[in-house]
Design a protein around this motif. Structure first.
Motif, PDB file in Angstrom:
ATOM      1  N   ASN A 146       0.834  -1.210   0.000  1.00 41.49           N
ATOM      2  CA  ASN A 146       0.000   0.000   0.000  1.00 41.49           C
ATOM      3  C   ASN A 146       0.869   1.261   0.000  1.00 41.49           C
ATOM      4  N   CYS A 147       1.947   1.233   0.775  1.00 34.71           N
ATOM      5  CA  CYS A 147       2.859   2.378   0.815  1.00 34.71           C
ATOM      6  C   CYS A 147       3.519   2.604  -0.543  1.00 34.71           C
ATOM      7  N   LEU A 148       3.980   1.542  -1.181  1.00 36.26           N
ATOM      8  CA  LEU A 148       4.614   1.681  -2.491  1.00 36.26           C
ATOM      9  C   LEU A 148       3.622   2.190  -3.535  1.00 36.26           C
ATOM     10  N   THR A 149       2.389   1.757  -3.436  1.00 41.55           N
ATOM     11  CA  THR A 149       1.351   2.255  -4.345  1.00 41.55           C
ATOM     12  C   THR A 149       1.145   3.754  -4.141  1.00 41.55           C
ATOM     13  N   ALA A 150       1.165   4.203  -2.876  1.00 41.08           N
ATOM     14  CA  ALA A 150       1.026   5.635  -2.581  1.00 41.08           C
ATOM     15  C   ALA A 150       2.228   6.413  -3.116  1.00 41.08           C
ATOM     16  N   ILE A 151       3.407   5.833  -3.037  1.00 45.38           N
ATOM     17  CA  ILE A 151       4.610   6.489  -3.555  1.00 45.38           C
ATOM     18  C   ILE A 151       4.537   6.616  -5.077  1.00 45.38           C
ATOM     19  N   LYS A 152       4.071   5.562  -5.720  1.00 44.31           N
ATOM     20  CA  LYS A 152       3.883   5.630  -7.172  1.00 44.31           C
ATOM     21  C   LYS A 152       2.883   6.732  -7.527  1.00 44.31           C
ATOM     22  N   THR A 153       1.761   6.766  -6.827  1.00 43.69           N
ATOM     23  CA  THR A 153       0.729   7.761  -7.114  1.00 43.69           C
ATOM     24  C   THR A 153       1.271   9.175  -6.935  1.00 43.69           C
ATOM     25  N   GLY A 154       2.010   9.392  -5.835  1.00 39.97           N
ATOM     26  CA  GLY A 154       2.564  10.715  -5.576  1.00 39.97           C
ATOM     27  C   GLY A 154       3.616  11.118  -6.595  1.00 39.97           C
ATOM     28  N   THR A 155       4.481  10.182  -6.974  1.00 44.88           N
ATOM     29  CA  THR A 155       5.526  10.476  -7.959  1.00 44.88           C
ATOM     30  C   THR A 155       4.925  10.761  -9.318  1.00 44.88           C
ATOM     31  N   ASP A 156       3.965   9.942  -9.744  1.00 52.87           N
ATOM     32  CA  ASP A 156       3.331  10.143 -11.048  1.00 52.87           C
ATOM     33  C   ASP A 156       2.612  11.490 -11.102  1.00 52.87           C
ATOM     34  N   ALA A 157       1.981  11.884  -9.983  1.00 52.85           N
ATOM     35  CA  ALA A 157       1.275  13.165  -9.950  1.00 52.85           C
ATOM     36  C   ALA A 157       2.250  14.335 -10.019  1.00 52.85           C
ATOM     37  N   ALA A 158       3.434  14.177  -9.388  1.00 55.48           N
ATOM     38  CA  ALA A 158       4.428  15.246  -9.372  1.00 55.48           C
ATOM     39  C   ALA A 158       5.181  15.362 -10.696  1.00 55.48           C
ATOM     40  N   HIS A 159       5.179  14.273 -11.477  1.00 60.48           N
ATOM     41  CA  HIS A 159       5.919  14.259 -12.758  1.00 60.48           C
ATOM     42  C   HIS A 159       5.005  13.709 -13.859  1.00 60.48           C
ATOM     43  N   PRO A 160       3.948  14.433 -14.204  1.00 66.18           N
ATOM     44  CA  PRO A 160       2.955  13.902 -15.153  1.00 66.18           C
ATOM     45  C   PRO A 160       3.498  13.652 -16.553  1.00 66.18           C
ATOM     46  N   ALA A 161       4.586  14.317 -16.929  1.00 65.61           N
ATOM     47  CA  ALA A 161       5.133  14.131 -18.281  1.00 65.61           C
ATOM     48  C   ALA A 161       6.094  12.955 -18.363  1.00 65.61           C
ATOM     49  N   ASP A 162       6.478  12.388 -17.227  1.00 69.06           N
ATOM     50  CA  ASP A 162       7.430  11.282 -17.199  1.00 69.06           C
ATOM     51  C   ASP A 162       6.728   9.936 -17.330  1.00 69.06           C
ATOM     52  N   GLN A 163       7.517   8.903 -17.590  1.00 70.95           N
ATOM     53  CA  GLN A 163       6.968   7.552 -17.599  1.00 70.95           C
ATOM     54  C   GLN A 163       6.417   7.210 -16.217  1.00 70.95           C
ATOM     55  N   PRO A 164       5.245   6.619 -16.133  1.00 71.05           N
ATOM     56  CA  PRO A 164       4.708   6.240 -14.820  1.00 71.05           C
ATOM     57  C   PRO A 164       5.642   5.269 -14.103  1.00 71.05           C
ATOM     58  N   VAL A 165       5.689   5.380 -12.803  1.00 72.63           N
ATOM     59  CA  VAL A 165       6.488   4.461 -11.991  1.00 72.63           C
ATOM     60  C   VAL A 165       5.933   3.044 -12.133  1.00 72.63           C
ATOM     61  N   ALA A 166       6.812   2.077 -12.291  1.00 73.54           N
ATOM     62  CA  ALA A 166       6.416   0.667 -12.366  1.00 73.54           C
ATOM     63  C   ALA A 166       6.522   0.038 -10.979  1.00 73.54           C
ATOM     64  N   LEU A 167       5.593  -0.833 -10.647  1.00 70.09           N
ATOM     65  CA  LEU A 167       5.571  -1.511  -9.346  1.00 70.09           C
ATOM     66  C   LEU A 167       5.694  -3.010  -9.528  1.00 70.09           C
ATOM     67  N   TYR A 168       6.447  -3.636  -8.603  1.00 74.38           N
ATOM     68  CA  TYR A 168       6.463  -5.096  -8.573  1.00 74.38           C
ATOM     69  C   TYR A 168       6.417  -5.569  -7.125  1.00 74.38           C
ATOM     70  N   PHE A 169       5.484  -6.482  -6.845  1.00 78.68           N
ATOM     71  CA  PHE A 169       5.344  -7.057  -5.514  1.00 78.68           C
ATOM     72  C   PHE A 169       5.812  -8.511  -5.540  1.00 78.68           C
ATOM     73  N   PHE A 170       6.860  -8.797  -4.793  1.00 75.56           N
ATOM     74  CA  PHE A 170       7.395 -10.163  -4.736  1.00 75.56           C
ATOM     75  C   PHE A 170       6.382 -11.142  -4.147  1.00 75.56           C
ATOM     76  N   GLN A 171       6.483 -12.388  -4.587  1.00 76.75           N
ATOM     77  CA  GLN A 171       5.748 -13.456  -3.940  1.00 76.75           C
ATOM     78  C   GLN A 171       6.377 -13.715  -2.562  1.00 76.75           C
ATOM     79  N   PRO A 172       5.590 -14.134  -1.569  1.00 77.05           N
ATOM     80  CA  PRO A 172       6.166 -14.411  -0.248  1.00 77.05           C
ATOM     81  C   PRO A 172       7.253 -15.480  -0.339  1.00 77.05           C
ATOM     82  N   MET A 173       8.290 -15.329   0.461  1.00 72.59           N
ATOM     83  CA  MET A 173       9.415 -16.263   0.436  1.00 72.59           C
ATOM     84  C   MET A 173       9.888 -16.555   1.851  1.00 72.59           C
TER      85      MET A 173
END
Length: 368
Positions: free
Chosen positions: A309-336
């Motif tokens: 959830n925190c990483l999703t919020a960071i992506k949302t905030g970064t994308d909003a602050a840099h609308p002309a840039d490539q959107p941030v990509a997210l990857y969530f690891f499988q539990p290990m």
């Protein structure tokens, strides 16, 4: 499948698919300062190559059955590790003892021309390795083939720390005795995708707090060549231009600490705020890079959901602050359930992580 950059190279459009040789004056002695180096390094006043970051590496070729690497450490009581590929096949780690003056010998199975790539197995905080020269027959320094570059930013997992107990058992001698940066997930992903890589990683580090301290955190050390806050050496970010910057922080922010120092509960607002600032710092260094945020394979249970959830919020905030840039990509690891030392992923675990990440990074390095 090869990336489009490798395919272009195969079509002969100006990109090299084989390491490019660098001319040298003496074919039997190769000064270390003549070696193109990938990762964080420094050329010293004594004309030595100072290897600093995890998996910082260089390549050369030689003829015959043997060559020698002359390397040293800052202190006589120190020890550290290099590791190497011979003719494209990973071989082993090479221990360097500070009290030894003998060179490291690499032996080939037969005559002919051989290619060697040498990597620092340990991280910056382990200390530097100084390389003076290479000796052998008809030596040539090598450059990496032109290809997209991935910078992997992270903590001990990204360093490849505590993963390889094949030579020194867990819990014995020094922390870095189980480091194996070459086999970490980042270099594995890069090799699988035919890209280049550099690692910017520090064991125990976090976005707003570390494993057992409040800092210095990654944003406080990232601009320093050796990731030491007090260092006067600032890294020149024009040396490399990554296509993708992968950031994997959070494991240590969520840690309960060492049990000795007071540890407040995890603070989501502080984590998100500090992480957002760090992503902004990275974007200021590499305005055109694709930013990728990774979760942690070592954070499980309710904290896993909280981190996502925190990483999703960071992506949302970064994308909003840099609308002309490539959107941030997210990857969530499988539990290990990690099988390395002190709860870290093992060599085998890193292979699993890399395989999991390959389809995520493939379109990113292709610019899709």
């Amino acid at each position: 499948m090869l990336s489009k950059y490798v395919l272009l190279a195969l079509c002969g459009l100006g990109l090299s698919v084989a390491p490019a040789a660098v001319p040298t004056k003496n074919p039997n002695t190769l000064p270390a300062i003549a070696l193109p180096t990938y990762g964080r390094y420094r050329l010293t006043e004594a004309k030595q190559l100072e290897l600093i970051s995890s998996a910082v590496h260089f390549g050369f070729s030689f003829e015959g059955r043997q060559c020698e690497i002359f390397a040293s450490l800052p202190g006589a009581a120190d020890h550290n590790y290099l590791q190497y590929e011979l003719d494209g096949v990973y071989q082993r780690r090479l221990r360097i003892d500070g009290s030894s003056k003998a060179p490291l010998t690499i032996t080939a199975p037969g005559p002919g021309r051989h290619t060697v790539w040498v990597y620092k197995a340990t991280e910056a905080h382990t200390g530097p390795i100084f390389v003076q020269k290479i000796t052998g027959q008809r030596l040539k320094a090598l450059r990496e083939p032109a290809a997209p570059l991935i910078e992997f930013i992270g903590n001990s997992i990204t360093c490849g720390a505590a993963m390889d107990a094949s030579e020194v058992p867990c819990g014995t001698d020094a922390y870095h005795d189980q480091h194996n940066a070459y086999q970490a997930y980042g270099p594995r992903v890069a090799r699988a995708l035919h890209t280049r890589f550099v690692l910017s990683s520090v064991s125990g580090i976090g976005a707003y707090r570390n494993w057992n301290s409040d800092g210095p955190t990654m944003s406080q050390v990232y601009e320093k060549t050796d990731f030491q806050e007090a260092s006067s050496q600032r890294w020149n970010f024009s040396v490399f231009t990554p296509r993708v910057v992968s950031i994997a922080l959070g494991t240590n922010d969520f840690s309960s600490g060492d049990g000795k120092r007071p540890r407040l509960p995890f603070d989501s607002a502080q984590f998100v705020g500090h992480y957002l600032n760090f992503v902004g710092l990275v974007k200021s260094k590499y305005p055109r890079a694709q930013i990728a945020l990774l979760s942690s394979p070592m954070v499980n249970g309710p904290n896993r959901t909280k981190l996502q959830n925190c990483l999703t919020a960071i992506k949302t905030g970064t994308d909003a602050a840099h609308p002309a840039d490539q959107p941030v990509a997210l990857y969530f690891f499988q539990p290990m359930q990690a099988r390395g030392c002190s709860g870290h992923p093992s060599v085998e675990d890193h292979a699993i992580l890399a395989k999991e990440l390959e389809p995520f990074f493939r379109p990113l390095v292709a610019g899709k």
